[in-house]
Design a protein around this motif. Structure first.
Motif, PDB file in Angstrom:
ATOM      1  N   GLU A  10       0.822  -1.189  -0.063  1.00  0.00           N
ATOM      2  CA  GLU A  10       0.146  -0.047   0.128  1.00  0.00           C
ATOM      3  C   GLU A  10       0.984   1.063   0.179  1.00  0.00           C
ATOM      4  O   GLU A  10       1.653   1.376   1.000  1.00  0.00           O
ATOM      5  CB  GLU A  10      -1.000   0.001   1.298  1.00  0.00           C
ATOM      6  CG  GLU A  10      -1.735  -1.065   1.534  1.00  0.00           C
ATOM      7  CD  GLU A  10      -2.591  -1.460   0.033  1.00  0.00           C
ATOM      8  OE1 GLU A  10      -3.232  -0.596  -0.291  1.00  0.00           O
ATOM      9  OE2 GLU A  10      -2.795  -2.499  -0.648  1.00  0.00           O
ATOM     10  N   ARG A  16      -2.148   0.992  -4.406  1.00  0.00           N
ATOM     11  CA  ARG A  16      -1.417  -0.038  -4.233  1.00  0.00           C
ATOM     12  C   ARG A  16      -0.375  -0.211  -5.238  1.00  0.00           C
ATOM     13  O   ARG A  16      -0.587   0.188  -6.431  1.00  0.00           O
ATOM     14  CB  ARG A  16      -2.537  -0.968  -4.757  1.00  0.00           C
ATOM     15  CG  ARG A  16      -2.027  -2.567  -4.452  1.00  0.00           C
ATOM     16  CD  ARG A  16      -3.097  -3.669  -4.726  1.00  0.00           C
ATOM     17  NE  ARG A  16      -3.504  -4.364  -3.489  1.00  0.00           N
ATOM     18  CZ  ARG A  16      -3.858  -5.315  -3.129  1.00  0.00           C
ATOM     19  NH1 ARG A  16      -4.279  -6.053  -3.995  1.00  0.00           N
ATOM     20  NH2 ARG A  16      -3.992  -5.617  -1.691  1.00  0.00           N
ATOM     21  N   ARG A  66      -7.233   3.306  -6.646  1.00  0.00           N
ATOM     22  CA  ARG A  66      -8.560   2.734  -6.926  1.00  0.00           C
ATOM     23  C   ARG A  66      -9.724   3.837  -7.179  1.00  0.00           C
ATOM     24  O   ARG A  66      -9.729   4.833  -6.414  1.00  0.00           O
ATOM     25  CB  ARG A  66      -8.719   2.032  -5.301  1.00  0.00           C
ATOM     26  CG  ARG A  66     -10.290   1.090  -5.312  1.00  0.00           C
ATOM     27  CD  ARG A  66     -10.695   0.841  -3.943  1.00  0.00           C
ATOM     28  NE  ARG A  66     -11.885   0.250  -3.923  1.00  0.00           N
ATOM     29  CZ  ARG A  66     -12.054  -1.009  -4.096  1.00  0.00           C
ATOM     30  NH1 ARG A  66     -11.024  -1.689  -3.790  1.00  0.00           N
ATOM     31  NH2 ARG A  66     -13.130  -1.714  -4.104  1.00  0.00           N
ATOM     32  N   GLU A  68     -13.617   4.027  -7.491  1.00  0.00           N
ATOM     33  CA  GLU A  68     -14.695   3.194  -7.461  1.00  0.00           C
ATOM     34  C   GLU A  68     -15.711   3.164  -8.566  1.00  0.00           C
ATOM     35  O   GLU A  68     -16.364   2.358  -9.000  1.00  0.00           O
ATOM     36  CB  GLU A  68     -15.487   3.669  -6.179  1.00  0.00           C
ATOM     37  CG  GLU A  68     -14.815   3.604  -5.011  1.00  0.00           C
ATOM     38  CD  GLU A  68     -14.670   1.823  -4.510  1.00  0.00           C
ATOM     39  OE1 GLU A  68     -15.335   1.100  -5.172  1.00  0.00           O
ATOM     40  OE2 GLU A  68     -13.521   1.598  -3.898  1.00  0.00           O
ATOM     41  N   ARG A  75     -10.283  -1.572  -9.453  1.00  0.00           N
ATOM     42  CA  ARG A  75     -10.866  -2.240  -8.473  1.00  0.00           C
ATOM     43  C   ARG A  75     -10.448  -3.939  -8.335  1.00  0.00           C
ATOM     44  O   ARG A  75     -10.141  -4.634  -7.529  1.00  0.00           O
ATOM     45  CB  ARG A  75     -12.439  -2.375  -8.836  1.00  0.00           C
ATOM     46  CG  ARG A  75     -13.103  -0.896  -8.274  1.00  0.00           C
ATOM     47  CD  ARG A  75     -14.489  -0.963  -8.031  1.00  0.00           C
ATOM     48  NE  ARG A  75     -15.329  -1.663  -9.219  1.00  0.00           N
ATOM     49  CZ  ARG A  75     -15.599  -1.107 -10.113  1.00  0.00           C
ATOM     50  NH1 ARG A  75     -15.216   0.139 -10.294  1.00  0.00           N
ATOM     51  NH2 ARG A  75     -16.515  -1.598 -11.069  1.00  0.00           N
ATOM     52  N   TRP A  76     -10.313  -4.456  -9.857  1.00  0.00           N
ATOM     53  CA  TRP A  76     -10.019  -5.674  -9.782  1.00  0.00           C
ATOM     54  C   TRP A  76      -8.247  -5.972  -9.337  1.00  0.00           C
ATOM     55  O   TRP A  76      -8.083  -6.832  -8.693  1.00  0.00           O
ATOM     56  CB  TRP A  76      -9.962  -6.046 -11.495  1.00  0.00           C
ATOM     57  CG  TRP A  76      -9.531  -7.686 -11.676  1.00  0.00           C
ATOM     58  CD1 TRP A  76     -10.481  -8.498 -11.898  1.00  0.00           C
ATOM     59  CD2 TRP A  76      -8.377  -8.072 -12.120  1.00  0.00           C
ATOM     60  NE1 TRP A  76      -9.888  -9.723 -12.025  1.00  0.00           N
ATOM     61  CE2 TRP A  76      -8.745  -9.511 -12.264  1.00  0.00           C
ATOM     62  CE3 TRP A  76      -7.049  -7.605 -12.330  1.00  0.00           C
ATOM     63  CZ2 TRP A  76      -7.667 -10.510 -12.547  1.00  0.00           C
ATOM     64  CZ3 TRP A  76      -6.071  -8.738 -12.571  1.00  0.00           C
ATOM     65  CH2 TRP A  76      -6.441  -9.985 -12.909  1.00  0.00           C
ATOM     66  N   HIS A  78      -7.040  -4.357  -7.148  1.00  0.00           N
ATOM     67  CA  HIS A  78      -7.035  -4.115  -5.807  1.00  0.00           C
ATOM     68  C   HIS A  78      -7.569  -5.027  -5.035  1.00  0.00           C
ATOM     69  O   HIS A  78      -7.060  -5.506  -3.858  1.00  0.00           O
ATOM     70  CB  HIS A  78      -7.687  -2.871  -5.182  1.00  0.00           C
ATOM     71  CG  HIS A  78      -6.865  -1.316  -5.171  1.00  0.00           C
ATOM     72  ND1 HIS A  78      -6.491  -0.791  -3.982  1.00  0.00           N
ATOM     73  CD2 HIS A  78      -6.309  -0.800  -6.192  1.00  0.00           C
ATOM     74  CE1 HIS A  78      -5.649   0.109  -4.465  1.00  0.00           C
ATOM     75  NE2 HIS A  78      -5.728   0.317  -5.686  1.00  0.00           N
ATOM     76  N   ASP A  79      -8.530  -5.807  -5.480  1.00  0.00           N
ATOM     77  CA  ASP A  79      -9.323  -6.805  -4.654  1.00  0.00           C
ATOM     78  C   ASP A  79      -9.117  -8.163  -5.303  1.00  0.00           C
ATOM     79  O   ASP A  79      -9.366  -9.140  -4.293  1.00  0.00           O
ATOM     80  CB  ASP A  79     -10.934  -6.569  -4.785  1.00  0.00           C
ATOM     81  CG  ASP A  79     -11.331  -5.016  -4.422  1.00  0.00           C
ATOM     82  OD1 ASP A  79     -10.461  -4.683  -3.488  1.00  0.00           O
ATOM     83  OD2 ASP A  79     -12.400  -4.491  -4.723  1.00  0.00           O
ATOM     84  N   ARG A  80      -8.776  -8.384  -6.377  1.00  0.00           N
ATOM     85  CA  ARG A  80      -8.637  -9.770  -6.976  1.00  0.00           C
ATOM     86  C   ARG A  80      -7.302 -10.147  -7.067  1.00  0.00           C
ATOM     87  O   ARG A  80      -7.097 -11.448  -7.199  1.00  0.00           O
ATOM     88  CB  ARG A  80      -9.509  -9.688  -8.285  1.00  0.00           C
ATOM     89  CG  ARG A  80     -11.110  -9.405  -8.254  1.00  0.00           C
ATOM     90  CD  ARG A  80     -11.755 -10.415  -7.552  1.00  0.00           C
ATOM     91  NE  ARG A  80     -11.861 -11.703  -8.459  1.00  0.00           N
ATOM     92  CZ  ARG A  80     -12.515 -11.842  -9.335  1.00  0.00           C
ATOM     93  NH1 ARG A  80     -13.443 -10.749  -9.913  1.00  0.00           N
ATOM     94  NH2 ARG A  80     -12.507 -12.913  -9.897  1.00  0.00           N
ATOM     95  N   SER A  82      -3.429 -11.274  -6.021  1.00  0.00           N
ATOM     96  CA  SER A  82      -2.715 -11.616  -4.979  1.00  0.00           C
ATOM     97  C   SER A  82      -1.261 -11.923  -5.592  1.00  0.00           C
ATOM     98  O   SER A  82      -1.015 -12.217  -6.635  1.00  0.00           O
ATOM     99  CB  SER A  82      -3.171 -12.900  -4.371  1.00  0.00           C
ATOM    100  OG  SER A  82      -4.439 -12.484  -3.740  1.00  0.00           O
TER     101      SER A  82
END
Length: 310
Positions: A10, A16, A66, A68, A75-76, A78-80, A82
């Protein structure tokens, strides 16, 4: 290229940092400062400035803000995504390179617009180029501040309020050695102010360089027409609608990826008409030829109809 995600951090609130490397650890293709990495993020493909070093790179790093209400790419990521995931990535391509013969590089960044500026700073440090940085941001939302200061030292000036930044910018732009080149990236309003102020105090257009975030920050443009010469169809392109969208709405399938004027995938030939080039892909020479344009972002000049052999 299929690259593996090797680190995630972060960088600031809502930002990110993601690093990609070859699965076998081999060296990646080098790139010039200001280059973009086109990343497949879920169902969309987006372009992001590479913040890492372009000389013999072992990884490519990007910083993703990010958004929204964006198209979902941020968003992908940030959230999906790894560490260990394999992602499709296009090799870096230059869109905002530094002028090698500049006597000095003046870098002005706003918010997440610091990302291409950071790669310029790395190059300036490597080649011992004279550089000065003005970086403005919202308190608590500054990415890469420590790196900017480490690379630029006393030549880095940081601002968290608009008035102080504007006052200092006016002074700095009015007092630069001959041969200085200006580079700016950030919110559209900031870029417009920097460019207009520079022009007002006498900067040559050839020494003012700026990079916008993509099609989303371009003005909606005026209505114009596109004539498809092979089918004999004329399409109306309203304000706020791209040529690419107009073609798709009329049942035509045009290969595309980033939809931001960066990747070059949707390039179309042009038979006639005067385009307003708003992409970051075509070179100045190619734009001067007037025989191709990027329908995802470019439009027609006032009173002109673009003719496309489709």
């Amino acid at each position: 290229m299929k690259l593996v995600v090797t680190s995630i951090a972060e960088a600031a609130t809502g930002v990110r940092d993601i690093a990609f490397a070859a699965p076998d650890g081999s060296e990646l293709p080098g790139f010039v400062p200001g280059s973009h990495l086109v990343v497949t993020a879920g169902e969309r493909t987006n372009a992001y400035s590479v913040t890492s070093d372009g000389i013999a790179p072992q990884n490519y790093s990007i910083s993703v803000l990010r958004i929204e209400d964006g198209d979902g790419g941020s968003r992908w990521l940030h959230d999906r995504v790894s560490i260990g995931d394999v992602v499709d990535v296009e090799p870096p391509r230059s869109a905002f390179p530094p002028a090698a013969r500049a006597t000095k590089h003046l870098l002005v960044a706003g918010g997440i617009g610091v990302t291409p500026i950071l790669s310029h700073l790395r190059a300036a440090r490597r080649w011992a180029r004279k550089v000065q940085v003005l970086y403005t941001f919202r308190e608590g939302h500054a990415a890469h501040v420590d790196e900017v200061v480490a690379l630029a030292g006393r030549q880095a000036e940081l601002f968290s309020d608009r008035r102080s930044f504007t006052e200092r910018l006016d002074l700095v732009l009015a007092d630069q050695p001959i041969g200085t080149h200006l580079y700016t990236c950030g919110p559209a309003g900031m870029i417009d102010h920097v460019v207009e102020t520079a022009a007002t105090v006498g900067w040559p257009e050839s020494r003012i360089h700026f990079e916008r975030f993509g099609a989303d920050v371009l003005d909606a443009g005026d209505r114009f027409a596109v004539r498809l010469t092979e089918s004999g169809t004329t399409l109306d392109v309203p304000s706020g609608i791209s040529v690419l969208e107009a073609l798709e709405d009329n049942g035509l399938t045009i290969p595309n990826r980033c939809r931001q004027g960066v990747c070059g995938e949707c390039r179309l030939p042009l038979s006639a008409g005067t385009p307003v080039h708003r992409d970051l892909y075509l070179t100045d020479e190619e734009k001067g030829l007037g025989d191709a344009f990027m329908p995802c972002v470019s439009r027609a000049s006032e009173g002109s109809t673009l003719e496309v052999p489709l």
